[in-house]
Design a protein around this motif. Structure first.
Motif, mmCIF file in Angstrom:
data_model
loop_
_atom_site.group_PDB
_atom_site.id
_atom_site.type_symbol
_atom_site.label_atom_id
_atom_site.label_comp_id
_atom_site.label_asym_id
_atom_site.label_seq_id
_atom_site.Cartn_x
_atom_site.Cartn_y
_atom_site.Cartn_z
ATOM 1 N N TYR A 113 -3.332 -7.792 -8.986
ATOM 2 C CA TYR A 113 -2.610 -6.524 -8.943
ATOM 3 C C TYR A 113 -3.518 -5.296 -8.834
ATOM 4 O O TYR A 113 -3.208 -4.382 -8.061
ATOM 5 N N PRO A 114 -4.605 -5.189 -9.613
ATOM 6 C CA PRO A 114 -5.429 -3.968 -9.536
ATOM 7 C C PRO A 114 -5.901 -3.645 -8.123
ATOM 8 O O PRO A 114 -5.871 -2.481 -7.706
ATOM 9 N N ASP A 115 -6.342 -4.653 -7.377
ATOM 10 C CA ASP A 115 -6.809 -4.415 -6.002
ATOM 11 C C ASP A 115 -5.666 -3.933 -5.114
ATOM 12 O O ASP A 115 -5.836 -3.017 -4.296
ATOM 13 N N PHE A 116 -4.497 -4.547 -5.285
ATOM 14 C CA PHE A 116 -3.348 -4.161 -4.473
ATOM 15 C C PHE A 116 -2.875 -2.746 -4.806
ATOM 16 O O PHE A 116 -2.625 -1.928 -3.906
ATOM 17 N N LEU A 117 -2.785 -2.434 -6.089
ATOM 18 C CA LEU A 117 -2.291 -1.117 -6.497
ATOM 19 C C LEU A 117 -3.267 -0.007 -6.131
ATOM 20 O O LEU A 117 -2.856 1.131 -5.861
ATOM 21 N N LYS A 118 -4.535 -0.335 -6.112
ATOM 22 C CA LYS A 118 -5.531 0.657 -5.691
ATOM 23 C C LYS A 118 -5.284 1.073 -4.242
ATOM 24 O O LYS A 118 -5.329 2.266 -3.907
ATOM 25 N N ASP A 119 -5.002 0.088 -3.374
ATOM 26 C CA ASP A 119 -4.706 0.406 -1.971
ATOM 27 C C ASP A 119 -3.323 1.032 -1.829
ATOM 28 O O ASP A 119 -3.100 1.867 -0.937
ATOM 29 N N LEU A 120 -2.402 0.644 -2.699
ATOM 30 C CA LEU A 120 -1.062 1.225 -2.645
ATOM 31 C C LEU A 120 -1.096 2.719 -2.954
ATOM 32 O O LEU A 120 -0.343 3.511 -2.372
ATOM 33 N N GLU A 121 -1.974 3.111 -3.860
ATOM 34 C CA GLU A 121 -2.105 4.525 -4.231
ATOM 35 C C GLU A 121 -2.883 5.328 -3.200
ATOM 36 O O GLU A 121 -2.763 6.555 -3.148
ATOM 37 N N ASP A 122 -3.686 4.630 -2.393
ATOM 38 C CA ASP A 122 -4.498 5.326 -1.397
ATOM 39 C C ASP A 122 -3.604 6.068 -0.399
ATOM 40 O O ASP A 122 -2.600 5.533 0.080
ATOM 41 N N LYS A 123 -4.004 7.276 -0.069
ATOM 42 C CA LYS A 123 -3.182 8.145 0.782
ATOM 43 C C LYS A 123 -2.905 7.513 2.143
ATOM 44 O O LYS A 123 -1.789 7.579 2.661
ATOM 45 N N GLU A 124 -3.916 6.852 2.735
ATOM 46 C CA GLU A 124 -3.756 6.295 4.072
ATOM 47 C C GLU A 124 -3.392 4.809 4.034
ATOM 48 O O GLU A 124 -2.440 4.375 4.696
ATOM 49 N N LYS A 125 -4.163 4.022 3.262
ATOM 50 C CA LYS A 125 -3.927 2.577 3.232
ATOM 51 C C LYS A 125 -2.529 2.232 2.732
ATOM 52 O O LYS A 125 -1.879 1.330 3.250
ATOM 53 N N GLY A 126 -2.075 2.955 1.701
ATOM 54 C CA GLY A 126 -0.797 2.600 1.088
ATOM 55 C C GLY A 126 0.410 3.297 1.672
ATOM 56 O O GLY A 126 1.545 3.037 1.232
ATOM 57 N N ALA A 127 0.199 4.176 2.657
ATOM 58 C CA ALA A 127 1.311 4.958 3.209
ATOM 59 C C ALA A 127 2.400 4.056 3.775
ATOM 60 O O ALA A 127 3.599 4.262 3.540
ATOM 61 N N GLN A 128 1.982 3.047 4.551
ATOM 62 C CA GLN A 128 2.950 2.142 5.172
ATOM 63 C C GLN A 128 3.719 1.349 4.113
ATOM 64 O O GLN A 128 4.945 1.235 4.182
ATOM 65 N N TYR A 129 3.001 0.829 3.117
ATOM 66 C CA TYR A 129 3.641 0.052 2.062
ATOM 67 C C TYR A 129 4.651 0.910 1.297
ATOM 68 O O TYR A 129 5.752 0.456 0.977
#
Length: 612
Positions: A113-129
């Motif tokens: 989860y930590p790795d996934f949530l880090k990208d989810l919070e990222d402005k660009e990486k997580g935008a689509q999700y």
């Protein structure tokens, strides 16, 4: 063209209409509304029909995930899990958002989860999700939220979602269930095995006998005496206990006695709850150890003068009521895991132990589409019976979908009469590896009983008959010698054969009632049987795909509930990903046949298709 007409109808615009109609029809059966008002939700999933752009190389802008969220409206999830929530309580995340986050996490191969949530919070990486799931960038859920959500739903709710999806794809005729293949796979537990396969929660809080402190003091004095008499520098004092669960002790005694007849009963089921090293002299480094022992045993504990104590292991502790209890050192931290057995990878003739859990997965083999889709799953302890689990799982599947299954393909672990009977009662044909168990299969023994390892009878002349058609009205297999003696050079035996006047020579019927495990509707050893039996590797591929691609083989979880929920999620994602791949292929074939020819330049017939 590389896809047949039936497959071509699954191009995006066409299948999107069919999926929408299927969801609308099934949703009318879901009369439970989600109890919380929309304004109390911290996220809000909304279905959108995205435009799908396919690049020149055949890839989708946004990936297969975009195709998934464009095709399926997941709002039905709210009704399926509504009973897990109540009107009372505070605000919560939209359960659809959290389910889809779990799907994306596995789909994109995030293990933790930590790795996934880090990208989810990222402005660009997580935008689509965030866009797909309706998550606000300023209010991303924590890993604790996702953990609690998964625990709240459990295996049963994830299986309800999976069953709903299976119904959708059955209605649009992607899943037929004509050929079902079932197999179990062992998942290694994160906790370490400590030696007992009968542990329960009660093993963590066993009351110590009243004499425990005196027994510990006596054991220490015995070690001191040994040091003085033998002029040693140190000795080990061990306090042993026997398992208080008498029914378990009896099982262990029976098991041990089978392997070692000379084993002493007093040594069976015993374990050390405290082990101390008694060292001659006062050593300051071990003062903390003595202090620790006094904190447990109180003033009644006597530390010998002139000696130091080192705690090697101690399973004793004080509970909330200041009562001495111990946790059995043979009990693992994960008490729901068990020892299971599988064939050794290094030596297939031997088995190896795996401590953990067993997932039994039913895979639907769609030969026309060259697809292998998991349609049902159940997870249990490592030592569960795969055969009985299959029956229970298939009965559960039939409550949701009405497959007209023609073949059930299973390995020898399912070779029991009640499994054959269950499959035949459902108008299916069992294709099960025969478990020879302890049968004698030398030629002399087989001729004595009258049939060989495939159930083919011997003719009076000693030659093996061959199958000549199955009669469903009689539930019997016709076997004939086909006048093999005509090819013989022994003319004396030829003249003595009384069956030579018959059209097919000697004939013998072998009934299912007589040999329910050996006589099959598709005779063992025939080409057709071997082709269908070869489909069993589909289950192995599903299991392997789940372990390697979704990370099922390396789960850092504890308890059966956690493993079962994760495995069900993995099977949902595998199903969705494979079906999205089929739709992409059909869409490319429809829109750009030349690109399809370049990408899918394979023969229309595959191993799956040949077998079917």
């Amino acid at each position: 063209m590389y896809l047949n007409k039936k497959v071509k109808r699954f191009w995006l615009s066409n299948i999107r209409k069919e999926v929408r109609q299927a969801i609308e029809k099934l949703s009318t059966q879901l009369k439970v509304e989600f109890p919380k008002e929309p304004e109390r939700l911290l996220s809000s999933y909304v279905y959108r029909e995205f435009k799908i752009h396919i690049d020149k190389d055949g890839s989708i802008k946004g990936g297969l995930l975009r195709l998934l969220f464009s095709l399926i409206d997941f709002t039905f999830v709210r009704s399926l899990i509504a009973d897990c929530y109540s009107v009372e309580g505070g605000n919560c995340y939209d359960p659809v958002s959290l389910i889809l986050l779990e799907v994306i996490k596995i789909w994109e191969r995030y293990q933790y989860y930590p790795d996934f949530l880090k990208d989810l919070e990222d402005k660009e990486k997580g935008a689509q999700y965030r866009y797909y799931t309706g998550i606000d960038a300023e209010n991303v859920p924590t890993d604790a939220t996702l953990h609690n959500f998964r625990d709240r739903l459990g295996e049963e709710k994830f299986k309800d979602i999976m069953n709903f999806l299976v119904q959708i794809f059955t209605m649009v005729e992607i899943i037929s269930g004509k050929i079902l293949c079932t197999d179990g796979t062992l998942l290694k537990a994160f906790a370490r095995y400590r030696g007992c396969n009968y542990m329960e929660d009660c093993c963590k809080c066993i009351s110590c006998p009243e004499s425990i402190v005196d027994d510990v003091n006596t054991s220490i004095n015995g070690a001191v005496k040994e040091i003085e008499e033998k002029d040693k520098k140190s000795a080990v004092a061990v306090m042993k206990m026997q398992c208080p669960r008498t029914e378990i002790i009896q099982k262990i005694i029976e098991m041990v006695k089978k392997k070692d007849k000379d084993a002493l009963i007093e040594n069976i089921g015993t374990f050390s709850i405290i082990k101390l090293r008694v060292i001659k002299g006062t050593i300051s480094e071990f003062k903390a150890h003595s202090k620790y022992l006094r904190s447990i045993f109180g003033e009644s504990f006597k530390s010998p003068d002139g000696y130091s104590l080192e705690v090697i292991s101690c399973a004793i502790r004080l509970d909330q009521n200041e009562k001495l209890i111990f946790e059995c050192p043979k009990s693992c931290k994960d008490v729901s895991a068990r020892i299971g057995y599988r064939r050794s990878k290094d030596n297939p003739s031997k088995t190896e132990k795996v401590f953990g859990y067993k997932a039994v997965i039913i895979t639907s083999i769609e030969a026309e589409f060259n697809l292998e889709i998991p349609v049902a799953v159940i997870t249990g302890s490592g030592n569960i019976s795969e055969a009985q689990t299959f029956v229970n799982l298939h009965q559960e599947l039939k409550r949701h979908v009405s497959f007209k299954t023609e073949y059930q393909v299973l390995d020898s672990g399912y070779d029991y009469e009640y499994v054959y009977s269950y499959i035949r009662n459902g108008n299916g044909k069992p294709i099960i590896d025969y478990n020879k168990r302890r049968e004698k299969l030398d030629e002399k023994s087989m001729k004595k009983r009258g049939y060989n390892q495939n159930g083919y009878p011997y003719a009076p002349c000693g030659r093996v008959c061959t199958p000549n058609g199955f009669d469903s009205s009689r539930n019997a297999l016709k076997n004939t010698c086909n006048k093999q003696c005509l090819k013989s050079k022994d003319l004396d035996k030829l003249c003595k054969c009384s069956y030579r006047k018959n059209k097919c020579g000697y004939t013998k019927w072998m009934t299912i009632k007589e040999l329910p495990r050996l006589i099959l509707e598709i005779p063992r050893g025939t080409k057709k049987y071997k082709k269908i039996k070869a489909l069993r590797t589909s289950s192995e591929r599903t299991n392997g795909y789940g372990k390697e691609w979704t990370g099922m083989s390396n789960l850092r979880l504890r308890t059966l509930e956690a493993y079962a929920a994760r495995v069900a999620l993995c099977c949902i994602v595998i199903m969705l990903k494979k079906i999205m791949g089929l739709i992409l292929q059909a869409t490319i074939e429809h829109r750009n046949p030349s690109l399809a020819k370049k990408l899918y330049n394979k023969k229309a017939t595959s191993k799956l298709k040949d077998s079917a």
